[in-house]
Design an enzyme around this catalytic site. Structure first.
Site, PDB file in Angstrom:
ATOM      1  N   SER A 325       0.832  -1.214   0.000  1.00 10.64           N
ATOM      2  CA  SER A 325       0.000   0.000   0.000  1.00 10.64           C
ATOM      3  C   SER A 325       0.863   1.259   0.000  1.00 10.64           C
ATOM      4  O   SER A 325       0.589   2.221  -0.723  1.00 10.64           O
ATOM      5  CB  SER A 325      -0.898   0.023   1.245  1.00 10.64           C
ATOM      6  OG  SER A 325      -1.797  -1.043   1.185  1.00 10.64           O
ATOM      7  N   GLY A 397      -5.815  -4.044  -7.594  1.00 10.72           N
ATOM      8  CA  GLY A 397      -7.001  -3.296  -7.206  1.00 10.72           C
ATOM      9  C   GLY A 397      -6.635  -1.908  -6.700  1.00 10.72           C
ATOM     10  O   GLY A 397      -7.327  -0.927  -6.978  1.00 10.72           O
ATOM     11  N   ARG A 425     -13.629  -7.579 -10.628  1.00  9.57           N
ATOM     12  CA  ARG A 425     -13.835  -6.918  -9.330  1.00  9.57           C
ATOM     13  C   ARG A 425     -14.673  -5.645  -9.460  1.00  9.57           C
ATOM     14  O   ARG A 425     -14.638  -4.957 -10.466  1.00  9.57           O
ATOM     15  CB  ARG A 425     -12.465  -6.643  -8.681  1.00  9.57           C
ATOM     16  CG  ARG A 425     -11.749  -7.959  -8.395  1.00  9.57           C
ATOM     17  CD  ARG A 425     -10.434  -7.758  -7.726  1.00  9.57           C
ATOM     18  NE  ARG A 425     -10.570  -7.166  -6.411  1.00  9.57           N
ATOM     19  CZ  ARG A 425      -9.535  -6.764  -5.681  1.00  9.57           C
ATOM     20  NH1 ARG A 425      -8.308  -6.874  -6.158  1.00  9.57           N
ATOM     21  NH2 ARG A 425      -9.731  -6.248  -4.491  1.00  9.57           N
ATOM     22  N   GLN A 472      -9.260   1.875  -0.177  1.00 12.65           N
ATOM     23  CA  GLN A 472      -9.067   2.188  -1.596  1.00 12.65           C
ATOM     24  C   GLN A 472     -10.083   3.239  -2.041  1.00 12.65           C
ATOM     25  O   GLN A 472      -9.744   4.187  -2.748  1.00 12.65           O
ATOM     26  CB  GLN A 472      -9.198   0.918  -2.440  1.00 12.65           C
ATOM     27  CG  GLN A 472      -8.032  -0.033  -2.204  1.00 12.65           C
ATOM     28  CD  GLN A 472      -8.130  -1.314  -3.007  1.00 12.65           C
ATOM     29  OE1 GLN A 472      -9.149  -1.593  -3.623  1.00 12.65           O
ATOM     30  NE2 GLN A 472      -7.065  -2.092  -2.989  1.00 12.65           N
ATOM     31  N   ASP A 618      -6.530  -8.099   4.817  1.00 15.78           N
ATOM     32  CA  ASP A 618      -5.767  -8.936   3.881  1.00 15.78           C
ATOM     33  C   ASP A 618      -5.200 -10.192   4.547  1.00 15.78           C
ATOM     34  O   ASP A 618      -4.579 -11.020   3.885  1.00 15.78           O
ATOM     35  CB  ASP A 618      -4.617  -8.123   3.282  1.00 15.78           C
ATOM     36  CG  ASP A 618      -5.137  -7.043   2.338  1.00 15.78           C
ATOM     37  OD1 ASP A 618      -6.269  -7.199   1.827  1.00 15.78           O
ATOM     38  OD2 ASP A 618      -4.431  -6.043   2.131  1.00 15.78           O
ATOM     39  N   LYS A 645     -12.220  -9.763  -3.101  1.00 14.68           N
ATOM     40  CA  LYS A 645     -10.777  -9.510  -3.200  1.00 14.68           C
ATOM     41  C   LYS A 645     -10.259 -10.182  -4.473  1.00 14.68           C
ATOM     42  O   LYS A 645     -11.032 -10.477  -5.373  1.00 14.68           O
ATOM     43  CB  LYS A 645     -10.075 -10.036  -1.936  1.00 14.68           C
ATOM     44  CG  LYS A 645     -10.446  -9.256  -0.682  1.00 14.68           C
ATOM     45  CD  LYS A 645      -9.888  -7.846  -0.721  1.00 14.68           C
ATOM     46  CE  LYS A 645     -10.316  -7.038   0.498  1.00 14.68           C
ATOM     47  NZ  LYS A 645      -9.950  -5.629   0.356  1.00 14.68           N
ATOM     48  N   ARG A 649     -12.306 -14.848  -1.280  1.00 16.81           N
ATOM     49  CA  ARG A 649     -11.366 -15.482  -0.334  1.00 16.81           C
ATOM     50  C   ARG A 649     -12.053 -16.404   0.653  1.00 16.81           C
ATOM     51  O   ARG A 649     -11.423 -17.320   1.191  1.00 16.81           O
ATOM     52  CB  ARG A 649     -10.540 -14.413   0.392  1.00 16.81           C
ATOM     53  CG  ARG A 649      -9.503 -13.832  -0.527  1.00 16.81           C
ATOM     54  CD  ARG A 649      -8.561 -12.859   0.145  1.00 16.81           C
ATOM     55  NE  ARG A 649      -7.492 -12.536  -0.786  1.00 16.81           N
ATOM     56  CZ  ARG A 649      -6.736 -11.444  -0.723  1.00 16.81           C
ATOM     57  NH1 ARG A 649      -6.932 -10.558   0.241  1.00 16.81           N
ATOM     58  NH2 ARG A 649      -5.790 -11.249  -1.611  1.00 16.81           N
ATOM     59  N   ARG A 690      -2.489 -14.340  -1.942  1.00 18.28           N
ATOM     60  CA  ARG A 690      -2.530 -14.629  -0.491  1.00 18.28           C
ATOM     61  C   ARG A 690      -3.070 -16.030  -0.196  1.00 18.28           C
ATOM     62  O   ARG A 690      -2.734 -16.631   0.817  1.00 18.28           O
ATOM     63  CB  ARG A 690      -3.336 -13.553   0.235  1.00 18.28           C
ATOM     64  CG  ARG A 690      -2.741 -12.158   0.021  1.00 18.28           C
ATOM     65  CD  ARG A 690      -3.125 -11.170   1.092  1.00 18.28           C
ATOM     66  NE  ARG A 690      -2.810  -9.814   0.641  1.00 18.28           N
ATOM     67  CZ  ARG A 690      -1.599  -9.257   0.693  1.00 18.28           C
ATOM     68  NH1 ARG A 690      -0.578  -9.927   1.178  1.00 18.28           N
ATOM     69  NH2 ARG A 690      -1.408  -8.029   0.259  1.00 18.28           N
TER      70      ARG A 690
HETATM   71  C1  S3P Z   1      -5.593  -1.427   0.178  1.00 20.46           C
HETATM   72  C2  S3P Z   1      -6.817  -1.487   0.789  1.00 20.46           C
HETATM   73  C3  S3P Z   1      -7.537  -2.736   1.019  1.00 20.46           C
HETATM   74  C4  S3P Z   1      -6.640  -3.950   0.896  1.00 20.46           C
HETATM   75  C5  S3P Z   1      -5.735  -3.879  -0.304  1.00 20.46           C
HETATM   76  C6  S3P Z   1      -4.871  -2.631  -0.254  1.00 20.46           C
HETATM   77  C7  S3P Z   1      -4.971  -0.117  -0.028  1.00 20.46           C
HETATM   78  O1  S3P Z   1      -8.562  -2.866   0.070  1.00 20.46           O
HETATM   79  O2  S3P Z   1      -7.399  -5.130   0.859  1.00 20.46           O
HETATM   80  O3  S3P Z   1      -4.881  -5.008  -0.361  1.00 20.46           O
HETATM   81  O4  S3P Z   1      -3.759  -0.064  -0.323  1.00 20.46           O
HETATM   82  O5  S3P Z   1      -5.673   0.894   0.102  1.00 20.46           O
HETATM   83  P1  S3P Z   1     -10.048  -2.243   0.347  1.00 20.46           P
HETATM   84  O6  S3P Z   1      -9.903  -0.799   0.380  1.00 20.46           O
HETATM   85  O7  S3P Z   1     -10.870  -2.711  -0.847  1.00 20.46           O
HETATM   86  O8  S3P Z   1     -10.482  -2.865   1.617  1.00 20.46           O
END
Ligand code: S3P
Length: 737
Positions: A325, A397, A425, A472, A618, A645, A649, A690
């Site tokens: 991230s 994502g 997604r 996100q 995660d 995800k 999952r 994962r």
């Molecule tokens: C992330 C937020 C999470 C996480 C992803 C990374 C990010 O997703 O699962 O691996 O870097 O902002 P969500 O915002 O969909 O929960």
């Protein structure tokens, strides 16, 4: 219907014709390979060297008898030869050719036959060598090379299939393309480089000092000019035949060269570095595609399999790769900042590299990554340029969702696309609030990628109550908010990772945080700085769980990010009974960091507190493994986000754990897992990194080998996972099916 070739006649026994003859002679496509060449000596040589079965002494009768005629003569005489043989070709005879330009021949065939014969399948093997003549014939020349067929609407499907089969029998990979597109692509990828090589050597050879120049010419000259030793007549003919497409590629090249010339003349380092770093990245990407070593779009279809044996141990001290991230955000904010941002500890995984490439495509000069170091020459909030084509972000994502917010506010249009998993997604979660801000975004059916984002919109700030706990979505809206009129606020139903907020503040940008609400407004600037990316707690998790389930283990994970919005895994493992210590706690660049020491202690099942779910979002695949090895029942609720995800999952883990004999039940928002020992078995990661890594760890409490299919995507977040796992004592190996 099928087609059986008794006799193949190859007209023209040069390198390509000879090599095809030799390859067909050793295969099963036809019974006899006849060869014809206007030079009787070449024909005789081809017989003696056993390149062909027999020489076609008389062309007319050979054509009349042939089931397949292959024109392998130089491009310039192709038309003439086709005209000559046309009256002798039977209706059912297939005709194909190997010429490197196609439009000229298709036009000629139309003229000669009055229409395009349905059994004429133009072809072009992308293989060759600077050598020429029948002596250079090589039966393996086409192995693993591409052959492009350019059938038209009139061409019979059976004819195309049969010619494809002929090439496949030589080991080639056959593709189809439209004629015009073929000539354009080849002008860029083959004709232009050959012409440049000829021209460079010719220019240098004219030099008075040429002897010295050639004497001292080392690898660079040799690599660049090898193809200048190719057949001059052939290249003359290609240049004539594909004149227009070549000219337009040459013009583009001359323009690019002029930019480089100017940059050198004016000592514009950033322009030079821009050209060199973009080219280096593109060339490396291209090499990976060629060798298929990397996970990349539609290229690596090999099934990467992990095999994990039971009975490993877990000890030592390791550092896992950088936080995914934070790595994404370092590229994004570094690119939008004024000045140079130097990043250390950057995750060189496919996901964060996809973000890096997207910004390079939008004109940002980025050096590296090299051993986790990246140098970003920020262009400021308004300095991004339109990318040359759609931005492909693979499996990521975070890239697609965060970028959509940023791109919605740019002056230019963009398209964001991804791999098969990403294409399933949900994107409405970002598209909907962005539209409410005034963005114009089109998605594919069901709100999935690709996303087409229209530039030039004036965004307005909104006050958005996020329906799900998603960092996100929050970050996407904050990035859009940097450009929107008025305040942009996002309230979250539960705390989610706050790396965007921290990094914006670190770059001197004002971010207001009140309770569960974060607010940004436009008009500020970002000031570049240094970013030290800590090790990713989500990657560390696989080892935390490995140590937690293995009696006798004692493992330290160094320099791990322990941001309070990410430490659900630590809290949950502690609740389950793990002996876990945080050592050497410190703060690095606005993010808290510690070394984490885990020692085995018996695990017990728990009801996972729902407030910990977003903080460990995660980590659930690995937590399911811990639960399957704990004593008693573990209940997970409030985790429906797991279903959207990289894979579903909940389903992936339920299926996999059941295959290993675990007692587990999926629920709409979680699972109920009753601990015990696991058996060996075969599981599927469903392309989810994962899931793959979690089952590798499961082997520590399994009674037999676990075979995990479809593990290529581990490279998205954790390059080097297998090596680190082996280093601490997990008995896992990687294979390719
Ligand atoms: C992330 C937020 C999470 C996480 C992803 C990374 C990010 O997703 O699962 O691996 O870097 O902002 P969500 O915002 O969909 O929960």
């Amino acid at each position: 219907m099928s087609f059986n070739a008794e006799q193949v006649l190859i007209i023209g026994l040069g390198l390509i014709g000879g090599s095809l003859a030799k390859a067909l002679k050793g295969g099963h496509f036809c019974r006899t390979v006849y060869g014809y060449d206007r030079d009787p000596d070449e024909m005789a040589k081809a017989v003696t060297m056993q390149v062909i079965d027999a020489a076609a002494i008389e062309l007319e009768s050979a054509v009349r008898a042939a089931d397949v005629v292959v024109l392998a003569v130089p491009v310039k005489v192709m038309e003439q030869v086709l005209e000559q043989i046309a009256p002798w070709v039977r209706d059912e005879t297939l005709i194909t050719d190997v010429g490197s330009t196609k439009a000229n021949l298709v036009d000629a065939a139309q003229r000669i036959f009055g229409r395009l014969p349905e059994n004429f399948v133009p072809g072009h093997p992308i293989a060759g060598s600077e050598k020429s003549g029948v002596e250079a014939a090589d039966a393996s020349l086409f192995e693993r090379h591409k052959v492009i067929l350019t059938p038209g609407a009139e061409t019979s499907a059976l004819a195309t299939r049969s010619i494809a089969r002929m090439w496949q029998s030589t080991g080639a990979e056959v593709l189809q393309m439209e004629v015009g597109r073929h000539d354009e692509v080849l002008a860029a990828t083959s004709h232009l480089p050959h012409l440049l090589a000829f021209s460079l050597v010719d220019t240098l050879a004219k030099d008075e000092e040429n002897r010295d120049i050639f004497r001292y010419a080392a690898g660079g000259f040799r690599d660049f000019t090898r193809i200048a030793a190719s057949d001059p007549t052939m290249w003359h003919d290609v240049s004539v035949a594909n004149r227009d497409a070549i000219l337009s590629q040459l013009d583009r090249y001359v323009e690019g060269l002029a930019v480089l010339r100017q940059a050198i003349a004016e000592s514009e380092s950033q322009t030079m570095l821009g050209i060199f770093t973009r080219a280096k990245a593109a060339r490396e990407h291209f090499s990976r595609i060629l060798t298929s070593t990397s996970y990349s779009q539609n290229m690596n279809n090999n099934n990467v399999v992990f095999r994990a044996l039971p009975g490993g141990s877990v000890s030592g001290s390791i550092r896992v790769p950088g936080d995914k991230s934070i790595s994404h955000r370092s590229i994004m904010l570094g690119s939008l900042a004024d000045g140079i941002t130097e990043v250390t500890g950057f995750l060189e995984g496919e996901d964060s590299l996809a973000t890096l490439q997207a910004f390079r495509d939008m004109g940002v000069v980025i050096e590296g990554p090299h051993q986790g170091e990246v140098k970003i020459y920020g262009v400021g909030l308004h300095g991004l340029q339109a990318p040359p084509g759609p931005l492909y972000v693979g499996n990521s994502g975070t890239s697609i969702r965060l970028l959509s917010g940023l791109l919605a506010a740019q002056a230019f249009d963009t398209e964001l696309s991804g791999d098969e998993s990403l294409s399933k997604r949900p994107m409405e979660r970002v598209a909907k609030p962005l539209r409410a801000m005034g963005a114009v975004i089109e998605s594919a059916e069901g709100g999935r990628p690709p996303l087409k984002i229209k530039g030039g919109q004036r965004l307005k700030g909104i006050d958005y109550d996020m329906p799900m706990a998603s960092a996100q979505v929050k970050s996407c809206l904050m990035l859009a908010g940097l450009y929107a009129e008025g305040d942009t606020s996002v309230s979250e139903p539960a705390p989610t990772r706050d790396h965007t907020e921290r990094m914006l503040k670190g770059f001197g940008y004002d971010v207001e945080q009140q309770g569960n609400k974060v607010t940004v407004r436009s008009g500020g600037t970002l000031k570049a700085g240094a970013i030290d990316v800590p090790a990713d707690i989500s990657s560390a998790t696989f080892f935390l769980v490995a140590a937690a389930i293995t009696p006798g283990s004692d493992l330290t994970l160094e320099h791990v990010g322990i941001n309070p919005t990410r430490i659900g895994i630590i809290n949950i493992l502690r609740l389950m009974g793990t002996d876990l210590e945080l050592l050497n706690e410190r703060e690095v660049g606005g993010e808290p960091v510690a070394d984490i020491r885990v020692r085995y202690a018996p695990l017990k099942g728990i009801q996972v507190p729902e407030d910990q779910v977003p903080l460990a979002i995660d980590e659930f695949p690995a937590l399911f493994i811990a639960a399957a090895c704990a004593e008693g029942e573990t209940v997970v609720t409030g985790a429906e986000e797991l279903r959207v995800k990289e894979s579903d999952r909940i389903q992936s883990m339920v299926d996999g754990l059941k295959a290993l004999g675990a007692d587990i039940e999926g629920t709409p928002d979680g699972a109920i897992i009753r601990g015990g020992r696991l058996q060996g078995g075969e599981v599927f990661s469903h392309g989810d990194h994962r899931i793959a890594m979690s089952f590798a760890v499961a082997s520590l409490c399994a009674e037999g080998e676990i075979k995990i299919n479809d593990c290529a995507n581990v490279a998205t977040s954790f390059p080097g996972f297998i090596e680190l796992a082996q280093q601490v004592g997990i008995k896992v190996v990687k294979e390719e099916d």
